[in-house]
Every structure is written in structure tokens, then in C-alpha cells.
Design a protein around this motif. Structure first.
Motif, short mmCIF file in Angstrom:
data_model
loop_
_atom_site.label_atom_id
_atom_site.label_comp_id
_atom_site.label_asym_id
_atom_site.label_seq_id
_atom_site.Cartn_x
_atom_site.Cartn_y
_atom_site.Cartn_z
N LEU B 134 0.82 -1.21 0.00
CA LEU B 134 0.00 0.00 0.00
C LEU B 134 0.85 1.27 0.00
CD1 LEU B 134 -2.65 -1.14 2.63
CD2 LEU B 134 -3.05 -0.82 0.19
N GLY B 270 -4.05 9.53 -0.42
CA GLY B 270 -5.12 10.08 -1.23
C GLY B 270 -6.50 10.00 -0.61
N VAL B 271 -6.58 9.83 0.72
CA VAL B 271 -7.89 9.72 1.36
C VAL B 271 -8.20 11.01 2.12
CG1 VAL B 271 -9.26 8.48 3.08
CG2 VAL B 271 -7.72 7.22 1.57
N GLY B 286 -8.76 9.68 -3.83
CA GLY B 286 -8.21 10.21 -5.07
C GLY B 286 -7.59 9.12 -5.93
N LEU B 287 -7.71 9.30 -7.24
CA LEU B 287 -7.11 8.36 -8.18
C LEU B 287 -5.84 8.99 -8.74
CD1 LEU B 287 -10.40 7.40 -10.07
CD2 LEU B 287 -9.35 6.24 -8.13
N GLU B 297 -15.44 3.05 -9.68
CA GLU B 297 -14.45 1.99 -9.63
C GLU B 297 -14.88 1.04 -8.52
OE1 GLU B 297 -11.80 1.43 -11.49
OE2 GLU B 297 -12.07 3.22 -12.73
N GLU B 299 -13.90 -1.67 -7.22
CA GLU B 299 -12.93 -2.22 -6.27
C GLU B 299 -12.24 -1.16 -5.43
OE1 GLU B 299 -12.73 -2.77 -9.57
OE2 GLU B 299 -12.61 -4.91 -10.00
N ALA B 300 -12.55 0.11 -5.68
CA ALA B 300 -11.73 1.16 -5.07
C ALA B 300 -11.88 1.23 -3.56
CB ALA B 300 -12.06 2.52 -5.70
N LEU B 303 -10.14 -2.35 -2.12
CA LEU B 303 -8.71 -2.53 -2.40
C LEU B 303 -7.91 -1.25 -2.28
CD1 LEU B 303 -8.97 -4.78 -5.62
CD2 LEU B 303 -8.52 -5.51 -3.26
N GLY B 304 -8.60 -0.10 -2.28
CA GLY B 304 -7.87 1.16 -2.30
C GLY B 304 -8.07 1.98 -1.05
#
Lengths: 402, 402
Positions: B134, B270-271, B286-287, B297, B299-300, B303-304
Motif C-alpha cells: 500500500l 489520497g484519502v 483520489g485516483l 471503480e 474495487e476502489a 482494495l484502495g
């Protein structure tokens, strides 16, 4: 197969990039791939083949001067590129003469109305029937800028291709390449790379076949903006169109005009006239809203270019073009200068030539090659040394992410 | 019907523009038209409702400070906008702490690791299983920036709409407006305006009905870039998406976290976490490549966002969002600042809010109103006076046409 550098785009910028990568000490395995059927068939083929070293941007001045001098050296070495320094003349009206004088400075000679008339140029046009509708103004003179002229983009392409073939570059035409990206920290999950993951380029794919490369260089001209939008790396690039025409000048009034060896003319109203010693004039006509779909504008000759052209150059009265096409600029809509930049690990862009790509291509190729090879300095032809990151996309100070 | 000003886009920027046009001495007939079914249903509705006045760009700082103070005055006057200055805390790692300190300067208090832990924030994360994958780094502290907080964009929209209705503004919803352009020097030929003609805006068209206006203001948020591309006025604007979630926090560990009145948190990776005193947290993720198609997205979260969030805030472990949507920024990809500019006679743009539109909207509306009314100066709330052309699109020095 693994290449050190894969260049996507066999236009003059991509070819110059590949050439300067392969010429660098140590040599590299290089591939050039293009969606079209041969080299120089995209934007490059649509150029009318004028060059100048006068630009308002110092970046463009440096890139053009260096590239033009390189092409001249090639031609002096016996490889004809069709180069002739016939000059550019910027025709001036009362409202533009001061600004033009400031821009062109000492680099230009001023010709007065009488001298223009002797060349076949009509200076007093405001009494013509359509003057008001066309927005025509009388000419007060012309700035003849001598460090400018014409060359043949097709011959420049041939030169680079020949040299690249000698050095063993692989070419692949008719192959639409898609960049292959992979996550720098893979999760090992189907669907990677996700758009929140950091990525690097691994190579490119044509159909189902993947080709690996340490560095992929996108030299995709007017296609670059939308390709990079799709890939998630937006740049201020847009495809700009201009109407382009060829007019036969083997006899009559136009033949006579051509025989006077007039310079290329920048004519008020958005018309550029480029003599072709082979017996023609090329005409470019600029649009005020040039960013629409890339269709030709069928009325643009009759209602746009011709009335302006024949007002200032009576030899064009009633003439029809023998050929017409849509010229294409890869515009940097913010600064009008090329963008050569590393977008991600393994992915470079060399684009944004903004309508003067052929005349700047050799220098742009040197900068892109230096970035691809990880060099900290790049020397342009003529000896100017620069930071290869100097052509990064314009950006402001806003960098706080949230 | 002829309007003095027609605003296309009933988001917070368009509403603020209409409001300041109508409030100006003399009054104007103003229409606001939007393709969606009501006001504030586009980008504005997707905001998670945070505000701050800390920006790297001085332009954004001035616009945000002035607008936030205006909203506070409105709220002090008895009109609740949900504003609370709960602060923003920027969580810092060893690699970001110096840069953040420089950016935020004296405006922020530094909280050390112990103080973060007391708030329920885990500072030591590099030993966690997924830390490497991560890219998680330990926290060394947090900069608590107090001139920031939360508001309710929906209530700000309601405020402007109520005032506009009182002043007699015409609203038209569910109406996709197309700008109508006409040549400034008409030829009287079908097909005008041709793309080489100079044009001005005459009004807008909805279906077959044309509405005339002296000035049309495009306040069309993330749609502006492609609308202006089509119209031939390209600007460096792109629609950027962020994943957004709402997480219920009425009980359990999250309820307990919310009850501590923590500030909004800017979390590495990015959170962005925005407390909602009504019993929830809003999360924005954020992407890295945020410019693709505007799909969610799926899975964002799993997984993100969630792995990052629950590493730093254990109260989020295993939590699922109760709602999710795609946030949308109207990004100026070059400078990250708004673009308010006259593009042609009768046509203005007010866009490029770049992810901080609600918190800057009142000031942007004042600038756009001043341009629409032909004023040479604009006074923002709080008394700062500026040239309304100061928000023109970024541009370089390359202006030589040929």
C-alpha cells in the motif's frame, strides 16, 4: 523481443527521436511503430514545408534555429532536403506594423508599398467591393525576414529513415500501438493496474502481441492529446486544423508571379502563401475556430481564402486549387511550445509542436532522446546545451492534493 | 425574450454569478438554465462539503477566503449553511512533513504522535502486513489548520436560489442549452458562421426555441472542457473523478470516533475524511489517473480506500460504505485555478474550479458578474479589489499566427 526504446509515431518528431537515441554512444535497440502505412504519413505529410526561426517564444526560436541549421548541414553534405532560404515576408497593415516590427526586430528588412507593388502585391485594397465584409486593410509595407524559407518535409523524413535503417532500427507500419502499463506495486489481483495505483510503462501492444521496451516515447502528433486523455495523463494539447491548397503555377499570371522568386508570404486574414519552385503555390488558410472535427471546409477556398488572396495578389483572381487537404497542428493550447516530458516510469511524450514541427523536429528529437537515455544535459546542433526537462508541460503552483 | 445575462449551469458557480449580476445597481434581466432537473444537481451535488483557505496558489487563497467569509456572514445573518470551522488536519509522514510545514506555515498547529494516537489515529503503520504494497508510511504528526471546516453545499445552493427568486430571476431546468453564435461580419450566405469568421454569441437554443441574451455565461463545471472544445474555444479543462463514500457513524467505534469532534483529515494515500455531525463520515479517495471515463471503480473501496483508511484509523476496520458516488472536479490541468474569461463577444466562461468550487464560488461569481456587466474592477467580499480579467486562462508568449 525487448527494446530499449520504442517510439510510437513515425512522423518527423518520432524519427528524429529514434535517430538521436541510436546515434548516442553505446547504441540501443530501437523500434519505431506507426498506425499508418509508412513514415511521415500523419501530420508531417500535411505540412506545406515552410521554415522560419522567428517566434515570439524563445524556446521555439532555439529549437527551430538549431534544427534548421542541422538540416542545412545535411543538405550541404550532399543529401538534398529541398531547402532554400527564400525568406518570409510578413505583410503589414497600419494596425499591425508596430507589433510586427517589435516581434521581428533587426532580423527583417522593411519593404515599402512601392516595392510590394513591384512584386505583384496590391497594397490598396480598402476600396474593393468586399473589403468591409472581408475585413481587408491596406498594406503599409512588408517585413522580409531572411532567416526563413522552404524545405521538403518528405525528404527530411527519407533522410532519417535511411539513417535509421543503416543503424538497424526496426520499423513496423500499419500497427496501432497501445501502451501497456503495469503497477509499480502489484497486488496480484485481476484488473490491475487500477486507476489509483502508481504505474509504469512496460511496452506496447499491437493487436494481441505485446512488445516490451524500457522506454516508450509517444511522438503521436495531433493524436497525442486524446491518447493521453484516455491513458489518464491529460496535457493541454488539441488537434488544430488549417485548410491547405495547392495551386498550379506553370504558366499565365501565376507562372509569372512564381518566376519572380517571391518569398513566402504571411498575408493579413490568415493566409500563408508558400512558393513551390517545382511550379506551384501552396496556400494555407487559418480558421478562427480551428478545433472542431477534422472535416475539410468545402466553402473555405471560395468564400474565405480566395477573396483575401486575390485582393492582395491579383494574379490569383478566379483561380481554383488543383489539390486541397486539411493541415493538422498538434497544438499546445497554453504556450504554443513542444512538450517533451516523462509522464510515468518508462513513458515519455514528445508532442505539442504547435504548427512548426518539421522545422523544430531535430532539436525535439535530441531532447526526447536525452530523456529516454537518462541524460542530464542535451546538446542541440550548433552547441546550445539545455536541461532536457526544460520542455515539460506548463504547470502552475497549485499542487496541494486535497 | 431578451435577457441581459443568461447563465448556463445552475451549480453553485452559475448561481453565484447570476446573484451578483442581479444585485448590481441598475438590475438586469437574468435567466439561469440547466440540463438537469434542478439547481446544484451536477458537480455541486457531488461535493463532500469541506472548505479551507490554504492553497499553494494565491489566487485560490484569495477566492476561498473571501467566499468562506461571505458564507459565514450569511450564516451569522440567520441563514444556516451548515458551516462549522472544525479545521483540517494534514497528517504528515517523515517524507512529507517539511513540505507541508512550508505550505501551511503559521496557519497550522503541529500535533505530535501522542496527540494523534489520543484522537484514535494509528501512527505506526509500517509494520502492518500490507504496508509495503500500500506504500504506507508512519505518521510523525499532523498539521491542524484551523481556517477550514465543513459546510453544506446544498444549503448554499438553496440560499442563492431563494435570493434569485426574490429578485425575479427566470429558471429553466431540464433544458440542454446550446450557444448560438453569429458572424460579426455576415456574408448573407447559408451555413454561417463559417469557422474562419469572427463570431459573437447571440443567446442560446433549447431544442428549437432560441433565447436571446446580451451575454451568455458558461458555468457548466466539468462539462465545460468538452463543450468548449466542440465550440472551438479550447481551454485546459478536464473532468476529474474521485471516488466518494458515505459511512454511517451512529454507533460503535465510528460513532465514538465522530463524538470526539475530530477535524477533517487529509490522510496520506489520497484519502480525505470529512466528519458529518449528522452521524456519518464522508470519504473521498483520489485516483492517480483520474481522467478516464466517469465510471465508478467498484474495487476502489475494498482494495484502495479502506486498507489505507483502516490502517491509520482502526475504527474503520471492516466497514462498508452506506452510499458511494463519483465526485467530479472541473480541473484546470495547468494551474489548478478557475478560468473566468470573455471568449468572444457575448460569451463568458466561469469554470475550472479544480475541486474547490463551492468554497470559491461566491468570489468566482463576483468576477464573472463584473465581466458580464463590463466593469473594470470587482470587489470581493471582505473588500479585496481585483481586475476581473485576472482569472483569464493561462497562456504563453507564442502569439505569432503563422
Amino acid at each position: 523481443m525487448n527494446y530499449e526504446v520504442a517510439v510510437v509515431g513515425a512522423g518527423v518528431v518520432g524519427l528524429a527521436t529514434a535517430y538521436h537515441v541510436m546515434r548516442a554512444p553505446g547504441g540501443s535497440r530501437v523500434a519505431v511503430v506507426d498506425a499508418l502505412g509508412g513514415p511521415g504519413m500523419g501530420d508531417t505529410s500535411r505540412s506545406v514545408g515552410g521554415f522560419r526561426t522567428a517566434f515570439t517564444s524563445s524556446v521555439n526560436r532555439v529549437l527551430a534555429r538549431s534544427s534548421v541549421e542541422f538540416y542545412e548541414e545535411v543538405q550541404r553534405g550532399g543529401y538534398d532536403l529541398g531547402m532554400r532560404r527564400i525568406g518570409y515576408m510578413f505583410l503589414a497593415t497600419a494596425s499591425s506594423v508596430d507589433a510586427l516590427g517589435k516581434l521581428l526586430g533587426d532580423g527583417a528588412d522593411f519593404l515599402d508599398e512601392g516595392e510590394l507593388e513591384e512584386m505583384g502585391i496590391r497594397t490598396h485594397v480598402s476600396n474593393l467591393d468586399d473589403a468591409a465584409v472581408l475585413g481587408l486593410e491596406d498594406l503599409v509595407g512588408g517585413f522580409l525576414y531572411r532567416d526563413a524559407g522552404i524545405f521538403d518535409p518528405h525528404l527530411i523524413v527519407e533522410y532519417y529513415v535511411e539513417k535509421l535503417e543503416e543503424m538497424g532500427c526496426d520499423f513496423k507500419y500499419g500497427a496501432e500501438a497501445r501502451i501497456v502499463m503495469e503497477p509499480t506495486r502489484p497486488l496480484g489481483i485481476p484488473g490491475e493496474p487500477f486507476p489509483w495505483q502508481e504505474v509504469r510503462a512496460r511496452g506496447f501492444r499491437v493487436g494481441d502481441a505485446e512488445v516490451n521496451a524500457d522506454t516508450v516515447v509517444l511522438a503521436t502528433g495531433a493524436w497525442t492529446g486524446s491518447m493521453l486523455d484516455d491513458a489518464g495523463f491529460p496535457l493541454p494539447l488539441r488537434p488544430l486544423r488549417r485548410m491547405a491548397y495547392s495551386v498550379s503555377a506553370t504558366s499565365g499570371a501565376l507562372g509569372e508571379l512564381l518566376s519572380r522568386d517571391i518569398p513566402a508570404l504571411v498575408i493579413p486574414g490568415g493566409v500563408f502563401l508558400r512558393p513551390d519552385p517545382g511550379g506551384a503555390f501552396h496556400v494555407e488558410f487559418g480558421l478562427r475556430r480551428p478545433y472542431g472535427p477534422e472535416d475539410p471546409e468545402p466553402e473555405a477556398w471560395e468564400l474565405g481564402a480566395l477573396p483575401v488572396l486575390s485582393s492582395y495578389l491579383p494574379a490569383f483572381e478566379g483561380v481554383a486549387p488543383s489539390d486541397s487537404w486539411v493541415g493538422r497542428y498538434d497544438m499546445n493550447i497554453v504556450t504554443g511550445t513542444p512538450i517533451v516530458e516523462r509522464l510515468a516510469d518508462g513513458l515519455l511524450v514528445a508532442a505539442g509542436t504547435s504548427g512548426s514541427g518539421v522545422m523544430k523536429a531535430d532539436a525535439i528529437g535530441r531532447v526526447a532522446a536525452a530523456l529516454a537515455l537518462g541524460k542530464e544535459r542535451v546538446e542541440l546542433h550548433g552547441g546550445i546545451s539545455m536541461d532536457p526537462m526544460a520542455l515539460s508541460a506548463p504547470s502552475g503552483e497549485e499542487r496541494l492534493v486535497i
